[in-house]
Scaffold this active site. Structure first.
Site, short mmCIF file in Angstrom:
data_model
loop_
_atom_site.label_atom_id
_atom_site.label_comp_id
_atom_site.label_asym_id
_atom_site.label_seq_id
_atom_site.Cartn_x
_atom_site.Cartn_y
_atom_site.Cartn_z
CG LEU A 156 3.75 20.22 -27.26
CD1 LEU A 156 3.04 21.09 -26.31
CD2 LEU A 156 3.47 20.57 -28.77
CG ASP A 184 12.77 15.43 -20.33
OD1 ASP A 184 12.37 14.66 -19.60
OD2 ASP A 184 12.18 15.62 -21.61
CE1 TYR A 201 -1.30 19.29 -17.88
CE2 TYR A 201 -3.20 20.29 -18.92
CZ TYR A 201 -2.07 19.82 -19.10
OH TYR A 201 -1.21 20.17 -20.30
CE LYS A 237 0.32 22.61 -18.32
NZ LYS A 237 1.69 22.89 -18.94
CG ASP A 254 12.99 16.51 -10.45
OD1 ASP A 254 12.16 17.42 -10.41
OD2 ASP A 254 12.96 15.91 -9.29
CB VAL A 255 11.41 21.22 -13.70
CG1 VAL A 255 12.10 21.24 -15.14
CG2 VAL A 255 10.11 20.57 -13.51
CB SER A 296 -2.92 23.42 -20.86
OG SER A 296 -4.01 22.93 -21.33
#
Length: 246
Positions: A18, A37, A154, A158, A62-63, A141
């Site tokens: 995405l 990334d 997850y 989200k 690295d976020v 999401s």
């Protein structure tokens, strides 16, 4: 004139999936894009494929580390002269049932999605508030809306992104900075196509439109939220699901 002419965007998780589709859409509409990334080689290859150094810059990021996210947005300002759009897209999955999920698997997903989005929102807002304009797009999401089996980590992350988006939108609105989120459903990607066929078929059966979405269809919604087409929208969550879980 294209919708994003003269604007600079940062897209985390931009080397593939995405993130790459969003970067591609933004560049097609005139933007310069910085891809962040983990895999620098893959990110550099993506930037080259998107048109090279005139329109795309690759940065290893690295976020989960705020200093690396700060460096990512600083690179956009240094190379292209500003920051107009931030897309917090980086993500991972570590699926397992609640009984089998390890603490490490939980922490990893929360760190990348939730803390990573917070790091990106904070870093971008610091620059955008000085310019009195900007658009931040956070990737949630449909799992954050309904909760999916095997995704307590997850789904929690989200859902948290939705709450964070709404809170940040209220904080930043008077500064001219808009913050919105996207909740994709079943989108065709390397990650989803790696699912066992019976799981894919089960999820597909839940989609009223009868097909999976394409990355480009999410990218067009990101373009809408990043552009002046959505100039009076902030704190919103747009579902891109083909009608699944309405």
């Amino acid at each position: 004139m294209s919708m994003l002419t003269g604007r600079t965007a940062v897209v985390t998780g931009g080397a593939q999936g995405l993130g790459y589709a969003i970067a591609e859409q933004f560049i097609a509409e005139g933007a310069r894009v910085v891809l962040g990334d983990l895999d620098l080689g893959a990110t550099e290859a993506a930037a080259k494929q998107l048109g090279g150094e005139q329109v795309a810059l690759a940065v290893r990021c690295d976020v989960t580390k705020s200093d690396e996210v700060d460096a990512l947005v600083a690179a956009a300002v240094e190379r292209f002269g500003g920051l107009d759009i931030m897309v917090n897209n980086a993500g991972i999955t570590r699926d397992a049932t609640l009984r089998k999920m390890t603490e490490e698997q939980f922490d990893q997903v929360i760190a990348v999605h939730l803390k990573g989005t917070w790091n990106g929102t904070k870093a971008a807002a610091a620059i955008m508030r000085e310019n009195k304009r900007g658009a931040i797009v956070n990737m949630s999401s449909i799992s954050g809306k309904v909760g999916l089996i095997g995704q307590t980590n997850y789904s929690a992350a989200k859902a948290g992104i939705v709450g964070m988006t709404k809170a940040a939108a209220k904080e930043l609105a008077h500064l001219g900075v808009r913050v919105n989120a996207i909740q994709p459903g079943l989108i065709r990607s390397a990650m989803t196509e790696a699912m066992p066929q019976h799981i894919w078929d089960q999820k597909l059966a839940e989609v009223p439109m009868g097909r999976a979405g394409e990355p480009a269809e999410v990218a067009k919604v990101a373009l809408f939220l990043a552009s002046d087409l959505s100039s009076y929208m902030t704190g919103t969550v747009l579902e891109v699901t083909g009608g699944r879980h309405v």
